[in-house]
Design a protein around this motif. Structure first.
Motif, PDB file in Angstrom:
ATOM      1  N   ASP A 129       0.822  -1.212   0.000  1.00  0.00           N
ATOM      2  CA  ASP A 129       0.000   0.000   0.000  1.00  0.00           C
ATOM      3  C   ASP A 129       0.857   1.264   0.000  1.00  0.00           C
ATOM      4  O   ASP A 129       0.551   2.231  -0.712  1.00  0.00           O
ATOM      5  CB  ASP A 129      -0.931   0.005   1.214  1.00  0.00           C
ATOM      6  CG  ASP A 129      -2.012  -1.065   1.116  1.00  0.00           C
ATOM      7  OD1 ASP A 129      -2.242  -1.564  -0.001  1.00  0.00           O
ATOM      8  OD2 ASP A 129      -2.620  -1.393   2.155  1.00  0.00           O
ATOM      9  N   SER A 185      -2.350   9.902  -0.834  1.00  0.00           N
ATOM     10  CA  SER A 185      -2.224   9.449   0.546  1.00  0.00           C
ATOM     11  C   SER A 185      -2.795   8.040   0.686  1.00  0.00           C
ATOM     12  O   SER A 185      -3.560   7.574  -0.161  1.00  0.00           O
ATOM     13  CB  SER A 185      -2.976  10.386   1.490  1.00  0.00           C
ATOM     14  OG  SER A 185      -4.379  10.305   1.254  1.00  0.00           O
ATOM     15  N   ARG A 186      -2.435   7.382   1.788  1.00  0.00           N
ATOM     16  CA  ARG A 186      -3.007   6.053   2.048  1.00  0.00           C
ATOM     17  C   ARG A 186      -4.519   6.131   2.186  1.00  0.00           C
ATOM     18  O   ARG A 186      -5.247   5.236   1.738  1.00  0.00           O
ATOM     19  CB  ARG A 186      -2.385   5.466   3.321  1.00  0.00           C
ATOM     20  CG  ARG A 186      -0.979   4.926   3.149  1.00  0.00           C
ATOM     21  CD  ARG A 186      -0.411   4.495   4.489  1.00  0.00           C
ATOM     22  NE  ARG A 186      -1.209   3.464   5.098  1.00  0.00           N
ATOM     23  CZ  ARG A 186      -1.006   2.155   4.958  1.00  0.00           C
ATOM     24  NH1 ARG A 186      -0.011   1.739   4.185  1.00  0.00           N
ATOM     25  NH2 ARG A 186      -1.753   1.278   5.576  1.00  0.00           N
ATOM     26  N   ARG A 187      -4.986   7.201   2.783  1.00  0.00           N
ATOM     27  CA  ARG A 187      -6.427   7.347   2.971  1.00  0.00           C
ATOM     28  C   ARG A 187      -7.145   7.440   1.620  1.00  0.00           C
ATOM     29  O   ARG A 187      -8.192   6.808   1.412  1.00  0.00           O
ATOM     30  CB  ARG A 187      -6.699   8.599   3.809  1.00  0.00           C
ATOM     31  CG  ARG A 187      -8.151   8.772   4.220  1.00  0.00           C
ATOM     32  CD  ARG A 187      -8.254   9.920   5.202  1.00  0.00           C
ATOM     33  NE  ARG A 187      -9.612  10.081   5.680  1.00  0.00           N
ATOM     34  CZ  ARG A 187      -9.984  10.986   6.586  1.00  0.00           C
ATOM     35  NH1 ARG A 187      -9.061  11.788   7.110  1.00  0.00           N
ATOM     36  NH2 ARG A 187     -11.229  11.070   6.971  1.00  0.00           N
ATOM     37  N   THR A 188      -6.573   8.217   0.702  1.00  0.00           N
ATOM     38  CA  THR A 188      -7.157   8.312  -0.638  1.00  0.00           C
ATOM     39  C   THR A 188      -7.071   6.975  -1.357  1.00  0.00           C
ATOM     40  O   THR A 188      -8.003   6.570  -2.073  1.00  0.00           O
ATOM     41  CB  THR A 188      -6.426   9.389  -1.455  1.00  0.00           C
ATOM     42  OG1 THR A 188      -6.563  10.652  -0.789  1.00  0.00           O
ATOM     43  CG2 THR A 188      -7.008   9.502  -2.852  1.00  0.00           C
ATOM     44  N   PHE A 213      -7.160   3.955  -0.008  1.00  0.00           N
ATOM     45  CA  PHE A 213      -8.186   3.054   0.509  1.00  0.00           C
ATOM     46  C   PHE A 213      -9.562   3.451  -0.006  1.00  0.00           C
ATOM     47  O   PHE A 213     -10.400   2.592  -0.289  1.00  0.00           O
ATOM     48  CB  PHE A 213      -8.165   3.058   2.037  1.00  0.00           C
ATOM     49  CG  PHE A 213      -6.902   2.489   2.627  1.00  0.00           C
ATOM     50  CD1 PHE A 213      -6.211   1.476   1.969  1.00  0.00           C
ATOM     51  CD2 PHE A 213      -6.395   2.968   3.813  1.00  0.00           C
ATOM     52  CE1 PHE A 213      -5.048   0.946   2.499  1.00  0.00           C
ATOM     53  CE2 PHE A 213      -5.232   2.451   4.358  1.00  0.00           C
ATOM     54  CZ  PHE A 213      -4.561   1.439   3.694  1.00  0.00           C
ATOM     55  N   ARG A 214      -9.814   4.750  -0.136  1.00  0.00           N
ATOM     56  CA  ARG A 214     -11.115   5.188  -0.652  1.00  0.00           C
ATOM     57  C   ARG A 214     -11.283   4.742  -2.109  1.00  0.00           C
ATOM     58  O   ARG A 214     -12.360   4.278  -2.511  1.00  0.00           O
ATOM     59  CB  ARG A 214     -11.239   6.706  -0.527  1.00  0.00           C
ATOM     60  CG  ARG A 214     -12.621   7.223  -0.931  1.00  0.00           C
ATOM     61  CD  ARG A 214     -12.826   8.672  -0.543  1.00  0.00           C
ATOM     62  NE  ARG A 214     -11.924   9.565  -1.245  1.00  0.00           N
ATOM     63  CZ  ARG A 214     -10.922  10.217  -0.677  1.00  0.00           C
ATOM     64  NH1 ARG A 214     -10.679  10.067   0.620  1.00  0.00           N
ATOM     65  NH2 ARG A 214     -10.162  11.017  -1.392  1.00  0.00           N
ATOM     66  N   GLN A 260     -12.067   1.059  -2.218  1.00  0.00           N
ATOM     67  CA  GLN A 260     -13.452   0.793  -1.852  1.00  0.00           C
ATOM     68  C   GLN A 260     -14.395   1.090  -3.014  1.00  0.00           C
ATOM     69  O   GLN A 260     -15.343   0.337  -3.269  1.00  0.00           O
ATOM     70  CB  GLN A 260     -13.841   1.621  -0.626  1.00  0.00           C
ATOM     71  CG  GLN A 260     -13.163   1.168   0.665  1.00  0.00           C
ATOM     72  CD  GLN A 260     -13.419   2.112   1.827  1.00  0.00           C
ATOM     73  OE1 GLN A 260     -13.912   3.224   1.633  1.00  0.00           O
ATOM     74  NE2 GLN A 260     -13.100   1.657   3.016  1.00  0.00           N
TER      75      GLN A 260
END
Length: 327
Positions: free
Chosen positions: A284, A294-297, A299-300, A303
Motif C-alpha cells: 500500500d 495518501s493512504r487514505r485516498t 483506501f477510498r 473501496q
C-alpha cells in the motif's frame, strides 16, 4: 485429525497459525458473530482482527450480514488458486536459488579458471561492456532484474534504442524493482510502453541479462556488496544453457505486468494503474507513493473499485477486474 490435516494444508499455502484457528471456527459455527468466533478460536482484540483480516485478504472469509459482525467462510476456489500460485512461485524461486551453482563456482574455482568460457569484468569496465551487449543484440534480450542498480549513464537510451530496432525484450522484475524509488515511473513503464514484455516475481535469484543465444551477463550476487563492481560474461557452454533455463522457468512462474496503459472500457488510467500495481504485489505504501496520493485516498479508491466490481475483498476485485478486461 481432519482439522489437523486442514490446518497443515492452509499453513502450506501461507496462512498463519492464528488465521487457521479462526478459519476452523468459521467452518464449525458460521454464519456467526465475531464474538462466537473469538470464543471458539481463543483469540480476541487485535490478534483476532488481524487473523480474520488475513482470511478476508486471501478470499476465504467475508461478512455475512449488513453490519459486518456476522461472518462466514466463502467458496475458496478463487482464493486458493491465487494462494497456490504465489506459493508455487516462492518454492520455484527457492529451488532455482539452490540450483545456482555458478555462485559456488565463482567462489571455489573461478580464480583458477583460465578458459575463455567465463570472463570476469570489474569496476569501470562494466558500463562499456553492458552498452556493447545491448548494441550487439539482434534477436532478443532476456533479463532478470532487481536492485541494487549499477549507475550506467545512457542505459535507458540504450534499452529504448534496442526496442526501436525490433529486438524483443523480455524482463522479469522482482517486486523490489517496482518499489525502488522512481524506477517504475522513470524506467519500467516507459520501456513497457515502447514494447518491452514485462513480468513480476516476488524475488529473482540473480541479476541476469542474456543476449540472443550468444552470451550472458551475470551479477555475482544480489545481496553482496561486490554486485556493484563485478560481473561474469558467460560464453556458450553448459552454464549458459542453465542460465537460459533459469530465465525461462522464472518467466513461466511470473505474473504479467503491463504498467500504465490507455483507458479500457471506461476505467480511468489512474485506476487501471492502481489495479496493475496491486496485481504486481506492491504494498500500500509503495502504491500510494507511486501514484502521488495518501493512504487514505488509496483506501477510498479501492473501496470505490470494489463497489463497482461487486467484490468483497482485494482478491475478488482482481478476479472481477480481469473478467472485465481491466487487467
Amino acid at each position: 485429525m481432519a482439522n489437523q490435516k486442514l490446518g497443515e494444508a492452509l499453513r502450506l499455502l501461507g496462512i498463519d497459525h492464528a488465521a487457521v484457528r479462526v478459519y476452523l471456527a468459521l467452518l464449525d459455527l458460521s454464519p456467526a458473530p465475531m464474538s462466537a468466533i473469538a470464543a471458539s478460536s481463543g483469540l480476541d482484540g487485535a490478534e483476532l482482527t488481524e487473523a480474520y483480516g488475513e482470511l478476508v485478504d486471501a478470499g476465504l472469509a467475508s461478512a455475512a450480514g449488513a453490519d459486518g459482525d456476522v461472518v462466514a467462510p466463502v467458496p475458496p476456489t478463487a482464493g486458493l488458486e491465487i494462494l497456490a500460485r504465489h506459493r508455487t512461485a516462492e518454492v520455484e524461486d527457492s529451488r532455482l536459488t539452490v540450483d545456482g551453482a555458478f555462485e559456488s563456482f565463482r567462489r571455489q574455482r573461478l580464480a583458477a579458471y583460465n578458459d575463455n568460457l567465463v570472463e570476469v569484468v570489474t569496476g569501470d569496465a562494466i558500463g562499456p561492456r553492458m552498452r556493447q551487449a545491448w548494441a550487439s543484440a539482434r534477436d532478443q534480450i532476456r533479463q532478470l532484474e532487481s536492485p541494487p542498480y549499477f549507475p550506467l549513464p545512457g542505459a535507458m537510451d540504450d534499452a529504448m534504442a534496442t526496442l526501436a530496432r525490433g529486438v524483443t525484450q523480455r524482463v522479469v522484475y522482482s517486486r523490489d524493482s517496482l518499489e525502488h524509488p522512481g524506477r517504475l515511473k522513470e524506467a519500467i513503464e516507459p520501456a513497457i510502453k515502447a514494447g518491452e514484455q514485462a513480468r513480476v516475481l516476488a524475488s529473482v535469484p540473480v541479476k541476469l541479462v542474456i543476449i540472443d543465444e550468444a552470451y550472458a551477463l551475470v551479477s555475482l550476487s544480489i545481496k553482496e556488496a561486490d554486485v556493484h563492481n563485478t560481473m561474469l560474461v558467460v560464453q556458450p557452454c553448459g552454464l549458459l544453457s542453465a542460465l537460459v533455463a533459469l530465465f525461462e522457468q522464472s518467466w513461466q512462474s511470473a505474473l504479467p505486468f503491463h504498467g500504465s496503459t490507455t483507458r479500457p472500457g471506461g476505467l480511468p488510467p489512474a485506476d487501471r494503474r492502481l489495479l496493475w500495481l496491486l496485481a504486481s504485489g506492491a504494498g500500500d505504501d509503495v502504491i500510494a507513493r507511486e501514484m502521488g496520493i495518501s493512504r487514505r485516498t488509496l483506501f477510498r479508491r479501492l473501496q470505490i473499485l470494489m463497489a463497482r466490481l461487486g467484490a468483497a475483498n482485494r482478491f475478488q476485485m482482481a478476479l472481477q477486474a480481469q473478467r472485465c478486461g481491466w487487467l
